[in-house]
Design an enzyme around this catalytic site. Sequence first.
Site, short mmCIF file in Angstrom:
data_model
loop_
_atom_site.label_atom_id
_atom_site.label_comp_id
_atom_site.label_asym_id
_atom_site.label_seq_id
_atom_site.Cartn_x
_atom_site.Cartn_y
_atom_site.Cartn_z
N TYR A 189 -1.24 8.38 -2.57
CA TYR A 189 -1.37 8.00 -3.98
C TYR A 189 -2.63 8.63 -4.60
O TYR A 189 -2.69 8.88 -5.79
CB TYR A 189 -1.53 6.49 -4.11
CG TYR A 189 -0.27 5.65 -4.00
CD1 TYR A 189 0.97 6.21 -3.77
CD2 TYR A 189 -0.36 4.26 -4.15
CE1 TYR A 189 2.11 5.40 -3.67
CE2 TYR A 189 0.76 3.45 -4.06
CZ TYR A 189 1.99 4.02 -3.82
OH TYR A 189 3.09 3.21 -3.74
N GLY A 190 -3.64 8.83 -3.74
CA GLY A 190 -4.99 9.12 -4.23
C GLY A 190 -5.17 10.46 -4.93
O GLY A 190 -6.22 10.72 -5.49
N HIS B 178 -7.29 2.52 3.83
CA HIS B 178 -7.12 3.30 5.06
C HIS B 178 -8.44 3.41 5.85
O HIS B 178 -8.42 3.61 7.06
CB HIS B 178 -6.66 4.73 4.73
CG HIS B 178 -5.18 4.86 4.48
ND1 HIS B 178 -4.58 4.44 3.32
CD2 HIS B 178 -4.19 5.37 5.26
CE1 HIS B 178 -3.29 4.70 3.38
NE2 HIS B 178 -3.02 5.26 4.55
N ASP C 76 0.88 -1.17 0.00
CA ASP C 76 0.00 0.00 0.00
C ASP C 76 0.91 1.22 0.00
O ASP C 76 2.15 1.10 0.11
CB ASP C 76 -0.90 0.00 1.25
CG ASP C 76 -1.87 1.18 1.27
OD1 ASP C 76 -2.40 1.53 0.21
OD2 ASP C 76 -2.07 1.78 2.34
N SER C 77 0.29 2.41 -0.08
CA SER C 77 1.08 3.63 0.00
C SER C 77 1.55 3.87 1.44
O SER C 77 2.52 4.58 1.66
CB SER C 77 0.23 4.82 -0.44
OG SER C 77 -0.94 4.90 0.35
N CYS D 146 -11.10 2.35 0.12
CA CYS D 146 -9.70 2.73 0.34
C CYS D 146 -9.28 1.96 1.58
O CYS D 146 -10.03 1.95 2.58
CB CYS D 146 -9.58 4.23 0.58
SG CYS D 146 -7.93 4.72 1.19
N CYS E 285 -4.05 -1.81 -1.87
CA CYS E 285 -4.25 -0.40 -2.17
C CYS E 285 -5.27 -0.30 -3.30
O CYS E 285 -5.04 -0.79 -4.42
CB CYS E 285 -2.92 0.21 -2.62
SG CYS E 285 -3.11 1.86 -3.30
N ASN E 286 -6.41 0.31 -3.00
CA ASN E 286 -7.47 0.43 -4.02
C ASN E 286 -7.10 1.35 -5.17
O ASN E 286 -7.55 1.17 -6.29
CB ASN E 286 -8.74 0.98 -3.36
CG ASN E 286 -9.37 -0.01 -2.42
OD1 ASN E 286 -10.23 -0.77 -2.80
ND2 ASN E 286 -8.94 0.01 -1.17
N THR E 287 -6.28 2.36 -4.86
CA THR E 287 -5.92 3.31 -5.91
C THR E 287 -5.08 2.60 -6.98
O THR E 287 -5.34 2.73 -8.19
CB THR E 287 -5.16 4.51 -5.30
OG1 THR E 287 -5.94 5.03 -4.21
CG2 THR E 287 -4.93 5.61 -6.31
N GLU F 186 -3.01 9.13 8.37
CA GLU F 186 -1.55 8.98 8.41
C GLU F 186 -0.93 9.82 9.52
O GLU F 186 0.07 9.45 10.11
CB GLU F 186 -0.94 9.36 7.05
CG GLU F 186 -1.14 8.30 5.98
CD GLU F 186 -0.27 7.04 6.17
OE1 GLU F 186 0.85 7.15 6.68
OE2 GLU F 186 -0.75 5.94 5.79
N1 DGL Z 1 -4.79 3.03 0.91
C1 DGL Z 1 -4.78 3.32 -0.47
C2 DGL Z 1 -6.07 3.00 -1.16
O1 DGL Z 1 -6.65 1.99 -0.80
C3 DGL Z 1 -4.06 4.57 -0.91
C4 DGL Z 1 -4.45 5.86 -0.26
C5 DGL Z 1 -3.56 7.02 -0.70
O2 DGL Z 1 -2.34 6.89 -0.63
O3 DGL Z 1 -4.13 8.02 -1.12
O4 DGL Z 1 -6.50 3.65 -2.07
#
Ligand code: DGL
Length: 267
Positions: free
Chosen positions: A41-42, A181, A9-10, A179, A72-74, A147
């Site tokens: 990442y988003g 997170h 993940d990020s 996401c 990580c969904n992104t 975070e």
């Molecule tokens: N946790 C990640 C996701 O599921 C990335 C979130 C991010 O870095 O913006 O999208």
Amino acid sequence: MRPLLGIFDSGLGGLSVLKKIQERHTKFKAIYLADSARIPYGSKDPSEIRNIAFEIVQWFNCQEVSALVVACNTTNSLAIDVLKRFSKVPVFDLIGSFSEIINESKIGVLATPLTVSSKAYTSHIKFYNPLSLVLEEECPEFVPIIENGDTGSKELLEAVETHLAPLLKAEVQAIVLGCSHYPIIMPIIKKLVPSSIRLIDPAVFLSKRLDTFLSYPDQSNESTKPFADIRFCVTSDPSSFSLKADNILGVKPEVEVISLCPTSCVS
Ligand code: DGL
């Protein structure tokens, strides 16, 4: 020999996926990678996410993992094709793990701006359930606040209320935490969502998808300490990651810094 999962993940979000896997499976080892130097990442450019995905898959190929878990969904939304094409091992992802079991007709999705703009959730859910209505809501504030560890802040509570409002107004029957997170703030979300609405954490389904691969149910009597066989890696700031991971996992892991080689060869 126990399989070695590569999970990434990020940042901290993938720990919610790791926890779900650990709740169901004991027979695995893992390398957890947080690309902390480049979080979030988003809000990046899609091409950057695709290049990052390429770097990550190459790194995991060098670690000789037995499967890759996209926590990580992104990256899942923007670059699953890159991950699948270059991975030497099976790839398990979040979005592909659960879309077919959605039976509600009006579904809300909370996700990062990039995941929402990709419409990956809408197209996956509609593929199995074409008559469903999917409302995607981007939540740019959530990841930075989580975070920073400010999960008890008024700012987060207000942001959650703001982003749930359009979904509740539309009377969705289920809300997907799109996401990784967001399950970290599940208690806050739960308080604001009526119990008649199903809250879906795709990691629950991803962990079930791993059943065959990880031989579930585990027949051995082997008892291992939770997270003992996980190697934690980050791309920056290991001590901060370790402290924050402690709040989520309940153990303070040793964390090492690794470097991912930049590349520009993915279109
Ligand atoms: N946790 C990640 C996701 O599921 C990335 C979130 C991010 O870095 O913006 O999208």
